[in-house]
Design a protein around this motif. Structure first.
Motif, PDB file in Angstrom:
ATOM      1  N   GLY A   1       0.873  -1.171  -0.530  1.00 31.37           N
ATOM      2  CA  GLY A   1       0.009  -0.049   0.076  1.00 31.37           C
ATOM      3  C   GLY A   1       1.195   1.377   0.073  1.00 31.37           C
ATOM      4  O   GLY A   1       2.514   1.477   0.745  1.00 31.37           O
ATOM      5  N   ASP A   2       0.460   2.606  -0.212  1.00 38.24           N
ATOM      6  CA  ASP A   2       1.126   3.582  -0.904  1.00 38.24           C
ATOM      7  C   ASP A   2       1.305   4.122   1.103  1.00 38.24           C
ATOM      8  O   ASP A   2      -0.413   4.353   1.724  1.00 38.24           O
ATOM      9  N   THR A   3       2.270   5.011   1.196  1.00 42.88           N
ATOM     10  CA  THR A   3       2.142   5.211   2.615  1.00 42.88           C
ATOM     11  C   THR A   3       2.619   7.363   2.396  1.00 42.88           C
ATOM     12  O   THR A   3       1.983   7.907   2.276  1.00 42.88           O
ATOM     13  N   ASP A   4       3.356   7.235   1.654  1.00 45.67           N
ATOM     14  CA  ASP A   4       4.010   8.600   0.986  1.00 45.67           C
ATOM     15  C   ASP A   4       4.447   8.802  -0.285  1.00 45.67           C
ATOM     16  O   ASP A   4       5.419   7.634  -0.340  1.00 45.67           O
TER      17      ASP A   4
ATOM     18  N   HIS B   1       3.714   0.331   2.385  1.00 36.94           N
ATOM     19  CA  HIS B   1       3.855  -0.367   3.474  1.00 36.94           C
ATOM     20  C   HIS B   1       3.195  -1.140   2.965  1.00 36.94           C
ATOM     21  O   HIS B   1       2.542  -1.818   2.247  1.00 36.94           O
ATOM     22  N   CYS B   2       3.664  -2.578   3.941  1.00 38.60           N
ATOM     23  CA  CYS B   2       2.948  -4.295   4.169  1.00 38.60           C
ATOM     24  C   CYS B   2       2.738  -4.594   5.190  1.00 38.60           C
ATOM     25  O   CYS B   2       2.895  -5.495   5.317  1.00 38.60           O
ATOM     26  N   ASN B   3       2.728  -3.423   6.518  1.00 36.93           N
ATOM     27  CA  ASN B   3       2.128  -4.010   7.305  1.00 36.93           C
ATOM     28  C   ASN B   3       3.186  -2.523   8.258  1.00 36.93           C
ATOM     29  O   ASN B   3       2.233  -1.385   8.378  1.00 36.93           O
ATOM     30  N   GLY B   4       2.072  -2.347  10.052  1.00 34.19           N
ATOM     31  CA  GLY B   4       2.641  -1.176  10.560  1.00 34.19           C
ATOM     32  C   GLY B   4       3.746  -0.443   9.974  1.00 34.19           C
ATOM     33  O   GLY B   4       3.803   0.724  10.449  1.00 34.19           O
ATOM     34  N   ARG B   5       4.846  -0.719   9.234  1.00 36.65           N
ATOM     35  CA  ARG B   5       6.410   0.368   9.774  1.00 36.65           C
ATOM     36  C   ARG B   5       6.055   1.439   8.811  1.00 36.65           C
ATOM     37  O   ARG B   5       4.898   0.655   6.979  1.00 36.65           O
ATOM     38  N   HIS B   6       6.028   2.493   8.975  1.00 37.84           N
ATOM     39  CA  HIS B   6       6.022   3.418   7.444  1.00 37.84           C
ATOM     40  C   HIS B   6       5.604   2.577   6.037  1.00 37.84           C
ATOM     41  O   HIS B   6       5.007   3.028   5.000  1.00 37.84           O
ATOM     42  N   HIS B   7       7.716   2.646   6.720  1.00 39.29           N
ATOM     43  CA  HIS B   7       6.664   2.444   4.675  1.00 39.29           C
ATOM     44  C   HIS B   7       8.563   0.670   4.810  1.00 39.29           C
ATOM     45  O   HIS B   7       9.600   0.608   5.291  1.00 39.29           O
TER      46      HIS B   7
END
Length: 304
Positions: free
Chosen positions: A171-174, A196-202
């Motif tokens: 998913g896109d974060t920034d 991202h693929c989990n809670g880490r920002h990227h």
């Protein structure tokens, strides 16, 4: 079903002893038993290893290892890769066992960046102990946030960006455009996608840049306390140029990471940071950051 985390990184080097000293004495990673004399393994948590460094004819980043949550997710991802026209090579049982995974496959993205994909979570219950006294590395509960992140180049930016979303489920974060040439009329800017693929920002970032001669721009390690970053920075400075500072201490605007960058013996950079932003992937709305850092991060070409 999509990628769960950045499980590991594979690198190659012509100088194993230099990497051994760098990983343990500078980064504070813990050496792990290796199945081969020409491979070094390093731990940062309860996984048997997170960094694989093999002896070779070049100094380079070889591949990220993307973890899938189950065999069903693994098989479905390989099917999507084949449907997207990407090559898929299944590794043998013994090679998978050497990686401490149940099944292992190799492929590449549309920019030609190699990758490994696997499922199966092996755990080494021996306590992590840093040779350099690092308090600990951040990988999430049960290692679910993974090793950290990697930044790869993608000259065919839009195609590669779409691949990671549509095929691997990121998913896109920034989504930013950084004007690294100063922002003048001749500076078209460089597109970046932090994903991202989990809670880490990227766990992955893509830069609209030419192919890297060392296989990647950088990988990131996150430590548990701010003093861990400062002490590692001091260790790099005390090396008197043996390990080059690629960027001074600073804080990024998008993931809030306070970090510095040091060049690894394989030529790609290591970002060494603290206090990265954790997001809720289910509710996160992508941002567009207009700058790279809130303060610091003076890059090598800017340093005196």
């Amino acid at each position: 079903m999509a990628v769960r985390s950045l499980g590991y990184v594979v690198a190659e080097t012509r100088d194993l002893e230099r990497w051994r000293a760098f990983a343990t004495d500078v980064l504070g990673m813990m050496p792990a038993p290796s199945p081969r004399d020409d491979v070094l393994l390093f731990r940062i948590d309860d996984r048997p290893w997170r960094l694989w460094v093999g002896k070779g004819e070049r100094d380079a980043f070889v591949a990220p290892g993307w973890e899938l949550e189950s065999k069903a997710a693994f098989d479905a991802t390989l099917d999507r890769l084949r449907a997207a026209g990407r090559p898929v090579e299944l590794a043998g049982v013994m090679e998978a066992r050497g990686r401490h995974v149940y099944e292992l496959a190799r492929s590449s993205d549309p920019a030609g960046n190699p990758m490994e994909l696997y499922h199966g979570r092996f755990v080494d219950y021996a306590p992590f102990s840093s040779p350099a006294g690092v308090s600990g590395f951040v990988t999430g509960d049960n290692g679910d946030m993974g090793l950290g992140h990697v930044v790869l180049t993608a000259p065919n930016f839009e195609e590669t960006h779409a691949f990671y979303k549509d095929v691997l489920g990121f998913g896109d974060t920034d989504l930013g455009r950084f004007y690294l040439g100063g922002g003048g009329p001749e500076d078209a800017g460089v597109g970046f996608a932090f994903m991202h693929c989990n809670g880490r920002h990227h766990s992955l970032a893509l830069g609209q840049l030419p192919e890297s001669p060392n296989g990647a721009v950088h990988m990131m390690l996150e430590v548990g306390e701010l003093p861990d970053v400062g002490r590692a920075y001091d260790r790099v400075l005390r090396s008197k140029g043996a390990h080059a500072v690629s960027a001074t201490l600073g804080q990024h605007v998008n993931d809030k990471m306070t970090s510095f960058y040091v060049q690894s013996p394989s030529g790609f950079d290591i970002e060494y940071g603290w206090n990265g932003l954790v997001i809720d992937p289910a509710t996160w709305v992508p941002t567009t950051s207009m700058s790279v850092s809130a303060w610091g991060h003076k890059w090598a070409h800017e340093q005196d």
